[in-house]
Design a protein around this motif. Structure first.
Motif, PDB file in Angstrom:
ATOM      1  N   ALA A   1      -5.138  10.791  -6.451  1.00 15.26           N
ATOM      2  CA  ALA A   1      -4.103   9.758  -7.276  1.00 15.26           C
ATOM      3  C   ALA A   1      -3.420   8.917  -6.304  1.00 15.26           C
ATOM      4  O   ALA A   1      -3.306   7.833  -6.216  1.00 15.26           O
ATOM      5  CB  ALA A   1      -2.961  10.690  -7.970  1.00 15.26           C
ATOM      6  N   ILE A   2      -3.159   9.360  -4.988  1.00 14.91           N
ATOM      7  CA  ILE A   2      -2.565   8.438  -3.807  1.00 14.91           C
ATOM      8  C   ILE A   2      -3.483   7.608  -3.460  1.00 14.91           C
ATOM      9  O   ILE A   2      -2.907   6.435  -2.994  1.00 14.91           O
ATOM     10  CB  ILE A   2      -2.246   9.356  -2.689  1.00 14.91           C
ATOM     11  CG1 ILE A   2      -1.014  10.379  -3.322  1.00 14.91           C
ATOM     12  CG2 ILE A   2      -1.810   8.701  -1.584  1.00 14.91           C
ATOM     13  CD1 ILE A   2      -0.500  11.543  -2.376  1.00 14.91           C
TER      14      ILE A   2
ATOM     15  N   ALA B   1      -6.361  16.443  -6.668  1.00 15.98           N
ATOM     16  CA  ALA B   1      -5.859  15.471  -7.660  1.00 15.98           C
ATOM     17  C   ALA B   1      -4.648  14.865  -7.008  1.00 15.98           C
ATOM     18  O   ALA B   1      -4.744  13.333  -7.361  1.00 15.98           O
ATOM     19  CB  ALA B   1      -5.195  16.522  -8.996  1.00 15.98           C
ATOM     20  N   ALA B   2      -3.868  15.319  -6.031  1.00 18.41           N
ATOM     21  CA  ALA B   2      -2.833  14.344  -5.588  1.00 18.41           C
ATOM     22  C   ALA B   2      -3.519  13.258  -4.812  1.00 18.41           C
ATOM     23  O   ALA B   2      -3.181  12.312  -4.650  1.00 18.41           O
ATOM     24  CB  ALA B   2      -2.021  15.213  -4.880  1.00 18.41           C
TER      25      ALA B   2
ATOM     26  N   GLY C   1       1.095   6.180  -7.198  1.00 15.77           N
ATOM     27  CA  GLY C   1       0.120   7.209  -7.399  1.00 15.77           C
ATOM     28  C   GLY C   1       0.477   8.636  -7.372  1.00 15.77           C
ATOM     29  O   GLY C   1      -0.005   9.348  -8.556  1.00 15.77           O
TER      30      GLY C   1
ATOM     31  N   GLY D   1      -3.539   4.703  -5.796  1.00 20.37           N
ATOM     32  CA  GLY D   1      -2.583   4.076  -5.584  1.00 20.37           C
ATOM     33  C   GLY D   1      -2.440   3.134  -4.490  1.00 20.37           C
ATOM     34  O   GLY D   1      -2.264   1.967  -4.477  1.00 20.37           O
ATOM     35  N   MET D   2      -3.227   3.509  -3.335  1.00 22.52           N
ATOM     36  CA  MET D   2      -3.358   2.636  -2.092  1.00 22.52           C
ATOM     37  C   MET D   2      -4.065   1.621  -2.572  1.00 22.52           C
ATOM     38  O   MET D   2      -3.692   0.282  -2.210  1.00 22.52           O
ATOM     39  CB  MET D   2      -3.858   3.566  -1.047  1.00 22.52           C
ATOM     40  CG  MET D   2      -3.033   4.340  -0.433  1.00 22.52           C
ATOM     41  SD  MET D   2      -4.065   5.487   0.751  1.00 22.52           S
ATOM     42  CE  MET D   2      -3.796   4.289   2.071  1.00 22.52           C
TER      43      MET D   2
ATOM     44  N   ILE E   1       0.819  -1.308   0.219  1.00 22.73           N
ATOM     45  CA  ILE E   1       0.065  -0.013  -0.056  1.00 22.73           C
ATOM     46  C   ILE E   1       0.928   1.353   0.008  1.00 22.73           C
ATOM     47  O   ILE E   1       0.660   2.113  -0.685  1.00 22.73           O
ATOM     48  CB  ILE E   1      -0.869  -0.162   1.205  1.00 22.73           C
ATOM     49  CG1 ILE E   1      -2.057  -1.125   1.019  1.00 22.73           C
ATOM     50  CG2 ILE E   1      -1.678   1.299   1.484  1.00 22.73           C
ATOM     51  CD1 ILE E   1      -2.948  -1.597   2.437  1.00 22.73           C
TER      52      ILE E   1
ATOM     53  N   GLU F   1       2.017  16.801  -0.281  1.00 21.84           N
ATOM     54  CA  GLU F   1       0.857  16.102   0.122  1.00 21.84           C
ATOM     55  C   GLU F   1       1.114  14.535   0.428  1.00 21.84           C
ATOM     56  O   GLU F   1       0.659  13.880   1.372  1.00 21.84           O
ATOM     57  CB  GLU F   1      -0.371  15.924  -0.846  1.00 21.84           C
ATOM     58  CG  GLU F   1      -0.683  17.343  -1.267  1.00 21.84           C
ATOM     59  CD  GLU F   1      -1.357  18.096  -0.233  1.00 21.84           C
ATOM     60  OE1 GLU F   1      -1.056  17.897   0.962  1.00 21.84           O
ATOM     61  OE2 GLU F   1      -2.218  18.954  -0.542  1.00 21.84           O
TER      62      GLU F   1
ATOM     63  N   ASP G   1       0.718  11.446 -10.645  1.00 25.15           N
ATOM     64  CA  ASP G   1       0.189  12.770 -10.328  1.00 25.15           C
ATOM     65  C   ASP G   1       1.106  13.851 -10.584  1.00 25.15           C
ATOM     66  O   ASP G   1       0.975  14.817 -11.389  1.00 25.15           O
ATOM     67  CB  ASP G   1      -0.375  12.958  -8.982  1.00 25.15           C
ATOM     68  CG  ASP G   1      -1.009  14.454  -8.851  1.00 25.15           C
ATOM     69  OD1 ASP G   1      -1.993  14.582  -9.600  1.00 25.15           O
ATOM     70  OD2 ASP G   1      -0.782  15.254  -8.168  1.00 25.15           O
TER      71      ASP G   1
ATOM     72  N   ARG H   1       1.911  16.966 -13.604  1.00 23.78           N
ATOM     73  CA  ARG H   1       1.733  18.638 -12.938  1.00 23.78           C
ATOM     74  C   ARG H   1       2.642  19.580 -13.838  1.00 23.78           C
ATOM     75  O   ARG H   1       3.761  19.149 -14.104  1.00 23.78           O
ATOM     76  CB  ARG H   1       2.199  18.671 -11.672  1.00 23.78           C
ATOM     77  CG  ARG H   1       1.377  17.686 -10.626  1.00 23.78           C
ATOM     78  CD  ARG H   1       0.889  18.624  -9.705  1.00 23.78           C
ATOM     79  NE  ARG H   1      -0.321  17.656  -8.950  1.00 23.78           N
ATOM     80  CZ  ARG H   1      -1.041  18.378  -8.073  1.00 23.78           C
ATOM     81  NH1 ARG H   1      -0.884  19.627  -7.782  1.00 23.78           N
ATOM     82  NH2 ARG H   1      -2.206  17.592  -7.613  1.00 23.78           N
TER      83      ARG H   1
ATOM     84  N   ASP I   1      -4.735  18.561  -1.510  1.00 22.91           N
ATOM     85  CA  ASP I   1      -4.943  18.956  -2.986  1.00 22.91           C
ATOM     86  C   ASP I   1      -5.836  17.709  -3.557  1.00 22.91           C
ATOM     87  O   ASP I   1      -5.245  16.393  -3.453  1.00 22.91           O
ATOM     88  CB  ASP I   1      -3.615  18.982  -3.677  1.00 22.91           C
ATOM     89  CG  ASP I   1      -3.823  19.050  -5.412  1.00 22.91           C
ATOM     90  OD1 ASP I   1      -3.372  20.440  -5.741  1.00 22.91           O
ATOM     91  OD2 ASP I   1      -4.197  18.352  -6.007  1.00 22.91           O
TER      92      ASP I   1
ATOM     93  N   GLY J   1       2.147   1.738  -3.369  1.00 23.63           N
ATOM     94  CA  GLY J   1       1.224   2.161  -4.237  1.00 23.63           C
ATOM     95  C   GLY J   1       0.772   3.778  -4.115  1.00 23.63           C
ATOM     96  O   GLY J   1       0.621   4.303  -5.154  1.00 23.63           O
TER      97      GLY J   1
END
Lengths: 195, 195, 195, 195
Positions: free
Chosen positions: D155-156, D151-152, C163, D159-160, C156, C183, C167, C171, D149, C159
């Motif tokens: 995305a994260i 988008a971030a 992820g 990803g998880m 995780i 973040e 992103d 950017r 943010d 991941g």
DNA sequence: TATGAATGAGGCTTCATTCAT
DNA sequence: TATGAATGAAGCCTCATTCAT
């Protein structure tokens, strides 16, 4: 055939298919045109093409034949329209180029030969050549034309017309095109006409 | 490029491929010949064809070009071999038909035009026509030929030769073929030669 | 620099091939890149590629491995650079994105997985994951991280980084990219860090 | 179009082709699967594939899209099924892994990305990410999630889930797999949920 | 060790033709 | 008679790999 065909084809489907085929074969070539495209352009189903013609080749051959018939008829009628031999030549050339102008946009179709329409049943060019052969023989027997081997003479005369037509096709404007026609007339007369 | 290519190709692979292509395209047509057949006939792998030519079309174009070059060269050399204008015409015709005899078996290749070799880069017939155009202009300026529009005259002369060649190709036996040649000479002289 | 130098330096050849492979695979994909292109770009002969790598797949795998090693090393060194657990996370993220920036232009290479590099010998992502796994276990045993199933936690966390990198890659501008990094740091801390 | 296509396809040919494609692409990869194999497996002719999809790539893209839609729908519906924010996260994860279990055997398909389905028209992962983005934004505006943010964060979070799914996919047995799911829930809550 | 011309298996795709409706 | 979805044979071309030099 025209009458019979019309009876069998009240919707003009056959005619529509022929027109579509002419336009497409002329612009895209034989191999570059698909039966599906022809059907779409003609507004009929693909299967319908096969109720009208046995196969793709037969369609092209038919179109070629139609075109050749136009030229053969023009040759004949033009020739008949003249009084003297010289006049006959001139009228024939006039008629041929009137026909050429009528089919100018699908002219490339006429060049789709060997690889495609040529077969045991159909020799492209033969119909026009036959008419020329006949006219030539007649003119020789009347003493109007120089005597040559008739087949050779007909082939060469036919070649002159074809050559002139190719030149004519790339000329810009009617005035320029008339010049090609005039030269052809002069050369035909000089080559064949006695006296 | 041709010369360079030959240097890079001491095995004559390119030559073998061309010969195979000529034979097969001439006898079976363009669409009727597969790259695999050409490769087999030439004794190379299919992939090799693609190291020599970018694609099938390019191979045919090359072959067409080769043939046209032969005729263009024959036209030029025959013409140069004559002393008087009439002789020049005769020699040119002789040279053309010697060339034709040499390539008689692959002649159909020359007819594979519009649908196939014709493109923006290559106009079949243009090379020979260019030579004829030049010769015609020269002869007119010397006062040997009747003056006509040069493009039209060249096209018509070219058509005469083509017509004669088609007739020649279907004639049985050398004697018959010589007749076609003779008639062509007479007709060319009558059409173009002054006096 | 080019041909001569490379001949004197077989290791330089391998490097050149790798660079060419990276650039081409990244921009055109695996299937879209040919061995011939790689050879040309690297300034070597095709055959040479096969003295350096057993086959195309092996070359890609090698490149993938190189890239993964960079990230694994960055992960490890970043982690080691921190004093507290939170700092370690931050340093690790910093190091990872420094590495990412260095290879930004060939990043797509890293996505060429399943269909290509994945095999019994090589599991893409495994190297980085192993490092994370180790670090996670250590941090848990120190009481710095919440205890989870280590494999799940590592996967995780991995991941999350992936992820964030995706992103980050899209950017516009460094400022925006820094926001993603920030973040990620916060979220990693919140997810894993105790207290 | 999908609905329309299905109406036009009462035989379920399209469905059969999709199933065959999923199975084969997933087990053999994209390059390792031939159109002929897909046709055979689906019980249709090769030509039929090309009436359903413009080319091989388009078929894979369609399959990818279908799969992604499943996950996107699961994400949405799971999320909607929860009352509190924490519950929403849990339901979403549950729904995602139910979907994953349903497509477990063709999961590798989902990894066939960059080299294959990615294009200007289709960005793999975008659909799911969009749903997550929406949910995240909503949860933040309700004050349930920490503000980041968007988008971030999306995305994260994405990803998880991906990371967890990869771990889940290699776990032996349902009990082990449930552990991954449980850990993911905890980590998601800790990372995003306020309080 | 380096080269690069040659190889040829095999894939994707096309499209004339068919036939059940 | 008209339709057009389905067919599947067949061909062009690619390109990883080899091997004689």
């Amino acid at each position: 055939m025209t009458t019979a065909a019309r009876k069998m084809d009240p919707d003009g489907k056959r005619e529509a298919v022929c027109r579509a085929g002419e336009a497409l074969f002329a612009s895209r070539g034989y191999a570059g045109t698909t039966m599906a495209e022809i059907a779409r352009e003609a507004g009929v189903a693909v299967g319908t093409l096969y109720t009208l013609f046995p196969d793709k080749r037969a369609l092209l051959t038919e179109l070629h034949r139609r075109m050749e018939r136009r030229f053969a008829d023009a040759t004949q009628q033009g020739w008949a329209a003249g009084q003297t031999a010289g006049e006959r030549l001139d009228r024939m050339v006039d008629a041929l180029f009137i026909a050429a102008a009528e089919v100018a946009d699908i002219m490339p179709l006429y060049e789709l030969t060997r690889d495609t329409v040529s077969s045991d049943d159909y020799r492209p060019g033969a119909a026009v050549m036959a008419v020329i052969h006949l006219q030539y023989t007649e003119a020789v027997s009347r003493g109007d034309f120089h005597a040559h081997d008739p087949a050779a003479a007909a082939a060469i005369a036919h070649g002159m017309v074809e050559g002139a037509m190719r030149d004519w096709a790339v000329r810009p404007g009617a005035r320029e095109q008339r010049r090609t026609i005039r030269e052809l007339k002069v050369l035909l007369r000089r080559a064949f006409l006695k006296g």
